[in-house]
Design a protein around this motif. Structure first.
Motif, PDB file in Angstrom:
ATOM      1  N   ARG A  48     -10.647  -0.841   1.542  1.00 18.23           N
ATOM      2  CA  ARG A  48      -9.581  -0.289   2.794  1.00 18.23           C
ATOM      3  C   ARG A  48      -9.086   0.855   2.678  1.00 18.23           C
ATOM      4  O   ARG A  48      -8.371   1.144   3.491  1.00 18.23           O
ATOM      5  N   LEU A  49      -9.178   0.996   1.267  1.00 16.87           N
ATOM      6  CA  LEU A  49      -8.332   1.869   0.428  1.00 16.87           C
ATOM      7  C   LEU A  49      -8.941   3.071   1.127  1.00 16.87           C
ATOM      8  O   LEU A  49      -8.353   4.258   1.897  1.00 16.87           O
ATOM      9  N   ILE A  50     -10.377   3.357   1.124  1.00 22.74           N
ATOM     10  CA  ILE A  50     -11.087   4.307   1.493  1.00 22.74           C
ATOM     11  C   ILE A  50     -10.578   4.964   2.988  1.00 22.74           C
ATOM     12  O   ILE A  50      -9.897   5.991   3.736  1.00 22.74           O
ATOM     13  N   ASP A  51     -10.821   3.806   3.994  1.00 21.75           N
ATOM     14  CA  ASP A  51     -10.557   3.876   6.076  1.00 21.75           C
ATOM     15  C   ASP A  51      -8.718   4.466   5.512  1.00 21.75           C
ATOM     16  O   ASP A  51      -9.081   5.353   6.784  1.00 21.75           O
ATOM     17  N   THR A  52      -8.016   3.942   4.732  1.00 19.94           N
ATOM     18  CA  THR A  52      -6.108   4.032   4.980  1.00 19.94           C
ATOM     19  C   THR A  52      -6.394   5.694   4.376  1.00 19.94           C
ATOM     20  O   THR A  52      -5.893   6.456   4.948  1.00 19.94           O
ATOM     21  N   ILE A  53      -7.368   6.281   3.723  1.00 16.23           N
ATOM     22  CA  ILE A  53      -6.448   7.557   3.041  1.00 16.23           C
ATOM     23  C   ILE A  53      -7.463   8.340   3.986  1.00 16.23           C
ATOM     24  O   ILE A  53      -6.768   9.305   4.658  1.00 16.23           O
ATOM     25  N   LEU A  54      -8.446   7.677   4.596  1.00 20.59           N
ATOM     26  CA  LEU A  54      -8.985   9.205   6.085  1.00 20.59           C
ATOM     27  C   LEU A  54      -8.298   8.677   6.958  1.00 20.59           C
ATOM     28  O   LEU A  54      -8.746   9.715   7.563  1.00 20.59           O
ATOM     29  N   SER A  55      -7.844   7.953   7.535  1.00 19.46           N
ATOM     30  CA  SER A  55      -7.192   7.758   8.765  1.00 19.46           C
ATOM     31  C   SER A  55      -5.996   7.877   9.142  1.00 19.46           C
ATOM     32  O   SER A  55      -5.398   8.520  10.151  1.00 19.46           O
ATOM     33  N   LYS A  56      -5.018   7.575   7.639  1.00 18.85           N
ATOM     34  CA  LYS A  56      -3.199   8.315   7.791  1.00 18.85           C
ATOM     35  C   LYS A  56      -3.102   9.782   6.367  1.00 18.85           C
ATOM     36  O   LYS A  56      -2.153   9.465   7.051  1.00 18.85           O
ATOM     37  N   SER A 111      -1.609  -1.675   4.991  1.00 11.09           N
ATOM     38  CA  SER A 111      -0.519  -3.175   5.837  1.00 11.09           C
ATOM     39  C   SER A 111       0.394  -2.281   7.135  1.00 11.09           C
ATOM     40  O   SER A 111       0.752  -3.187   7.152  1.00 11.09           O
ATOM     41  N   THR A 112       1.100  -1.595   5.946  1.00 10.78           N
ATOM     42  CA  THR A 112       2.009  -1.141   6.673  1.00 10.78           C
ATOM     43  C   THR A 112       1.891  -0.533   8.231  1.00 10.78           C
ATOM     44  O   THR A 112       2.816  -0.731   9.057  1.00 10.78           O
ATOM     45  N   TRP A 113       0.941   0.371   8.700  1.00 14.51           N
ATOM     46  CA  TRP A 113       1.146   1.077   9.853  1.00 14.51           C
ATOM     47  C   TRP A 113       0.417  -0.396  10.473  1.00 14.51           C
ATOM     48  O   TRP A 113       1.428  -0.903  11.370  1.00 14.51           O
ATOM     49  N   HIS A 114      -0.159  -2.108  10.404  1.00 14.01           N
ATOM     50  CA  HIS A 114      -0.424  -3.255  10.893  1.00 14.01           C
ATOM     51  C   HIS A 114       1.341  -3.651  11.054  1.00 14.01           C
ATOM     52  O   HIS A 114       1.495  -4.070  12.398  1.00 14.01           O
ATOM     53  N   MET A 115       1.709  -3.570  10.139  1.00 10.26           N
ATOM     54  CA  MET A 115       2.974  -4.545  10.477  1.00 10.26           C
ATOM     55  C   MET A 115       3.715  -3.508  11.057  1.00 10.26           C
ATOM     56  O   MET A 115       4.892  -4.013  12.207  1.00 10.26           O
ATOM     57  N   ALA A 116       3.921  -2.455  11.484  1.00  9.98           N
ATOM     58  CA  ALA A 116       4.956  -1.004  11.993  1.00  9.98           C
ATOM     59  C   ALA A 116       4.579  -1.319  13.309  1.00  9.98           C
ATOM     60  O   ALA A 116       5.275  -1.354  14.312  1.00  9.98           O
ATOM     61  N   GLU A 117       3.509  -1.828  13.845  1.00  6.89           N
ATOM     62  CA  GLU A 117       2.546  -1.988  15.177  1.00  6.89           C
ATOM     63  C   GLU A 117       3.521  -3.171  15.708  1.00  6.89           C
ATOM     64  O   GLU A 117       3.520  -3.548  16.753  1.00  6.89           O
ATOM     65  N   GLY A 118       4.062  -4.498  15.148  1.00  7.23           N
ATOM     66  CA  GLY A 118       3.802  -5.654  15.814  1.00  7.23           C
ATOM     67  C   GLY A 118       5.824  -6.016  15.310  1.00  7.23           C
ATOM     68  O   GLY A 118       5.931  -6.929  15.664  1.00  7.23           O
ATOM     69  N   LEU A 119       6.358  -4.601  15.501  1.00  7.91           N
ATOM     70  CA  LEU A 119       7.576  -5.093  15.072  1.00  7.91           C
ATOM     71  C   LEU A 119       8.459  -4.297  16.479  1.00  7.91           C
ATOM     72  O   LEU A 119       9.109  -4.345  16.808  1.00  7.91           O
ATOM     73  N   TYR A 147      -1.539 -10.012   7.175  1.00  5.72           N
ATOM     74  CA  TYR A 147      -2.221  -8.791   7.032  1.00  5.72           C
ATOM     75  C   TYR A 147      -3.937  -9.243   6.066  1.00  5.72           C
ATOM     76  O   TYR A 147      -2.899  -9.863   4.880  1.00  5.72           O
ATOM     77  N   PRO A 148      -4.964  -8.700   5.519  1.00  6.46           N
ATOM     78  CA  PRO A 148      -5.667  -9.787   5.221  1.00  6.46           C
ATOM     79  C   PRO A 148      -5.729  -8.250   3.968  1.00  6.46           C
ATOM     80  O   PRO A 148      -7.296  -7.742   3.245  1.00  6.46           O
ATOM     81  N   CYS A 149      -4.853  -8.342   3.340  1.00  7.02           N
ATOM     82  CA  CYS A 149      -4.414  -7.592   1.979  1.00  7.02           C
ATOM     83  C   CYS A 149      -5.377  -8.003   0.908  1.00  7.02           C
ATOM     84  O   CYS A 149      -4.972  -9.265   0.805  1.00  7.02           O
ATOM     85  N   ARG A 150      -5.834  -7.330  -0.578  1.00 11.39           N
ATOM     86  CA  ARG A 150      -6.642  -8.161  -1.319  1.00 11.39           C
ATOM     87  C   ARG A 150      -5.993  -8.527  -2.312  1.00 11.39           C
ATOM     88  O   ARG A 150      -6.256  -9.574  -3.223  1.00 11.39           O
ATOM     89  N   ALA A 151      -3.921  -8.836  -2.052  1.00  9.43           N
ATOM     90  CA  ALA A 151      -2.985  -8.736  -3.283  1.00  9.43           C
ATOM     91  C   ALA A 151      -3.279 -10.543  -3.494  1.00  9.43           C
ATOM     92  O   ALA A 151      -4.039 -11.206  -2.155  1.00  9.43           O
ATOM     93  N   VAL A 152      -2.861 -11.111  -4.861  1.00 10.84           N
ATOM     94  CA  VAL A 152      -3.134 -12.744  -5.118  1.00 10.84           C
ATOM     95  C   VAL A 152      -2.010 -13.003  -4.506  1.00 10.84           C
ATOM     96  O   VAL A 152      -1.107 -12.335  -4.061  1.00 10.84           O
ATOM     97  N   ARG A 153      -2.607 -14.082  -3.830  1.00  5.34           N
ATOM     98  CA  ARG A 153      -1.650 -14.808  -2.874  1.00  5.34           C
ATOM     99  C   ARG A 153      -1.004 -16.207  -4.062  1.00  5.34           C
ATOM    100  O   ARG A 153      -2.358 -16.582  -5.022  1.00  5.34           O
ATOM    101  N   GLY A 154      -0.392 -16.955  -4.027  1.00 12.48           N
ATOM    102  CA  GLY A 154      -0.075 -18.254  -4.486  1.00 12.48           C
ATOM    103  C   GLY A 154       0.987 -18.724  -5.718  1.00 12.48           C
ATOM    104  O   GLY A 154       1.525 -19.287  -5.803  1.00 12.48           O
ATOM    105  N   ASN A 155       1.574 -17.378  -5.310  1.00 13.60           N
ATOM    106  CA  ASN A 155       2.369 -16.974  -6.853  1.00 13.60           C
ATOM    107  C   ASN A 155       3.482 -15.638  -6.296  1.00 13.60           C
ATOM    108  O   ASN A 155       3.555 -15.363  -5.148  1.00 13.60           O
ATOM    109  N   LYS A 156       4.528 -15.744  -7.297  1.00 14.55           N
ATOM    110  CA  LYS A 156       6.039 -14.852  -7.002  1.00 14.55           C
ATOM    111  C   LYS A 156       5.308 -13.678  -6.552  1.00 14.55           C
ATOM    112  O   LYS A 156       6.083 -13.015  -6.005  1.00 14.55           O
TER     113      LYS A 156
END
Length: 223
Positions: free
Chosen positions: A15-23, A162-170, A189-198
């Motif tokens: 997803r990083l590669i896609d973002t670099i190339l598209s944004k 994820s930021t661009w996804h959010m921007a469209e939704g606002l 958003y289907p980010c790979r960041a860890v879920r379930g903690n702070k």
């Protein structure tokens, strides 16, 4: 044009590669390590050599490795240093990286190394500014009319997109609703960041909520 090297592992890094190339106007070179790796790698240098990675990925100014394995990351960092890579970014946090060894490699090769849990908190260090001026901590501009969001412009966004996804939704929301909705959209958003903690996705959501609040404040000051 700055060229970014990315080492991907399974779904991580694509997803990083896609973002670099598209944004952005940055270039990308990538190589891939196996998705499934041994829990312990006794001879990391030999193991890495046996993967026969395309070494073009090391002929880059900034290298980001999603190897997510302390032993393999160590070997990648050493090889990057020998190739003269200027900066190395290691997502996944300290649990996926040999921090002490990386500090030694940084000193030996004069290479900037940053280990981060989530890439939307990357530092603004000059060594990686070509990347982080475009992809890192979110920075937004919001235009509004009669208390409603007309447009959200992403000046700088999260590497996962994820930021661009959010921007469209606002768009179309009230300015009062927008900050809380921003945090929710990031968590959906289907980010790979860890879920379930702070930390992880929750930290990213808070960063985006704060970015929306700041953008709204700047919008109000312009009136």
């Amino acid at each position: 044009m700055t060229n970014i090297g990315v080492i991907i592992r399974g779904k991580y890094g694509k997803r990083l590669i896609d973002t670099i190339l598209s944004k952005t106007d940055l270039g990308v070179t990538f190589a891939e390590v196996p998705e499934h790796l041994p829990e312990f790698i006794d001879e990391p240098d030999e193991f890495l050599e046996g993967l026969h990675l395309d070494e073009k990925v090391f002929n880059t100014e900034i290298l980001i490795t999603y190897s997510l394995h302390p032993d393999l990351t160590y070997a990648i960092a050493k090889l990057a240093g020998r190739h003269g890579v200027r900066s190395l970014i290691v997502p996944g946090g300290a649990s996926k990286a040999p921090v002490r060894e990386l500090e030694q490699i940084s000193q030996e090769y004069g290479m900037y190394i940053e280990v981060e849990d989530i890439c939307c908190t990357l530092s603004e260090d000059p060594a990686i500014c070509e990347l982080t001026n475009k992809l890192s901590r979110p920075l937004l501009e919001i235009t509004a009319h009669e208390g409603t969001v007309d447009e959200v412009k992403v000046i700088r966004g999260a590497p996962c997109g994820s930021t661009w996804h959010m921007a469209e939704g606002l768009r179309g929301l009230s300015l009062k609703e927008a900050p809380a909705k921003a945090g929710l959209l990031i968590q959906q958003y289907p980010c790979r960041a860890v879920r379930g903690n702070k930390g992880g996705i929750h930290e990213s959501a808070q960063l985006h909520k704060d970015a929306v609040l700041k953008a709204i404040e700047r919008t109000a000051l312009k009136k």
